[in-house]
Design a protein around this motif. Structure first.
Motif, short mmCIF file in Angstrom:
data_model
loop_
_atom_site.label_atom_id
_atom_site.label_comp_id
_atom_site.label_asym_id
_atom_site.label_seq_id
_atom_site.Cartn_x
_atom_site.Cartn_y
_atom_site.Cartn_z
N UNK A 28 0.84 -1.21 0.00
CA UNK A 28 0.00 0.00 0.00
C UNK A 28 0.87 1.25 0.00
N UNK A 29 1.97 1.21 0.74
CA UNK A 29 2.90 2.33 0.76
C UNK A 29 3.54 2.56 -0.59
N UNK A 30 3.87 1.48 -1.29
CA UNK A 30 4.45 1.60 -2.63
C UNK A 30 3.45 2.28 -3.56
N UNK A 31 2.19 1.89 -3.49
CA UNK A 31 1.16 2.53 -4.32
C UNK A 31 1.05 4.02 -4.01
N UNK B 297 12.87 0.46 -8.72
CA UNK B 297 12.78 -0.52 -7.64
C UNK B 297 13.85 -0.24 -6.59
N UNK B 298 15.01 0.20 -7.03
CA UNK B 298 16.09 0.54 -6.09
C UNK B 298 15.66 1.68 -5.18
N UNK B 299 15.06 2.73 -5.75
CA UNK B 299 14.59 3.85 -4.94
C UNK B 299 13.53 3.40 -3.93
N UNK B 300 12.60 2.56 -4.38
CA UNK B 300 11.56 2.06 -3.49
C UNK B 300 12.15 1.22 -2.37
N UNK B 301 13.11 0.36 -2.71
CA UNK B 301 13.75 -0.48 -1.70
C UNK B 301 14.43 0.38 -0.64
N UNK B 302 15.12 1.41 -1.06
CA UNK B 302 15.78 2.31 -0.11
C UNK B 302 14.76 3.04 0.75
N UNK B 303 13.71 3.54 0.12
CA UNK B 303 12.69 4.31 0.83
C UNK B 303 12.00 3.47 1.89
N UNK C 291 7.51 -7.58 -3.81
CA UNK C 291 6.34 -6.74 -3.57
C UNK C 291 5.83 -6.13 -4.88
N UNK C 292 6.75 -5.61 -5.68
CA UNK C 292 6.36 -5.01 -6.95
C UNK C 292 5.77 -6.07 -7.87
N UNK C 293 6.29 -7.28 -7.82
CA UNK C 293 5.75 -8.37 -8.63
C UNK C 293 4.29 -8.67 -8.29
#
Length: 119
Positions: free
Chosen positions: A22-25, A35-41, A52-54
């Motif tokens: 939900x946070x990714x959305x 994906x790298x930015x999201x993983x860091x965040x 998660x993205x999958x």
């Protein structure tokens, strides 16, 4: 058709059941991200975020594009209209039930007042 709609609802609600997804959305609602930015965040490993993205991608909620070595994520084509309609039907059902319960409670209060005066 019904089975397909159920499968889509299951995939969407399954994807939305996780707080990270939900946070990714929410994050992608502000703008595309790798994906790298999201993983860091989200303080995750790259592998964890890929999973998660999958899940989000399978549900049609996120789409990805690989350019060179970077996989960029953005909100997918699905707008959760079916899910919103499903939730709305149940909201209306519960509103009706709570309204009926309110009527019962009010009737009991009226009877209690009348019975209290008789004593």
């Amino acid at each position: 058709m019904v089975q397909h709609a159920r499968a889509r609802l299951d995939a969407s609600f399954g994807a939305l059941s996780d707080a990270t997804r939900r946070g990714v959305l929410e994050q992608l609602g502000r703008g595309d991200a790798s994906i790298t930015d999201l993983a860091e965040r989200f303080h995750m490993t790259l592998t964890g975020m890929k999973k998660h993205v999958g899940v989000l991608e399978e549900a049609g909620l996120v789409s990805t594009e690989k350019v060179g070595r970077v996989r960029t994520c953005k909100l997918g084509p699905r707008r959760l209209e079916e899910e919103t309609a499903w939730l709305e039907r149940y909201r209306q059902l519960w509103d009706t039930r709570f309204d009926a319960l309110d009527e019962v409670v009010e009737e009991l209060k009226r009877k209690e007042k009348v019975d209290g005066r008789k004593k």
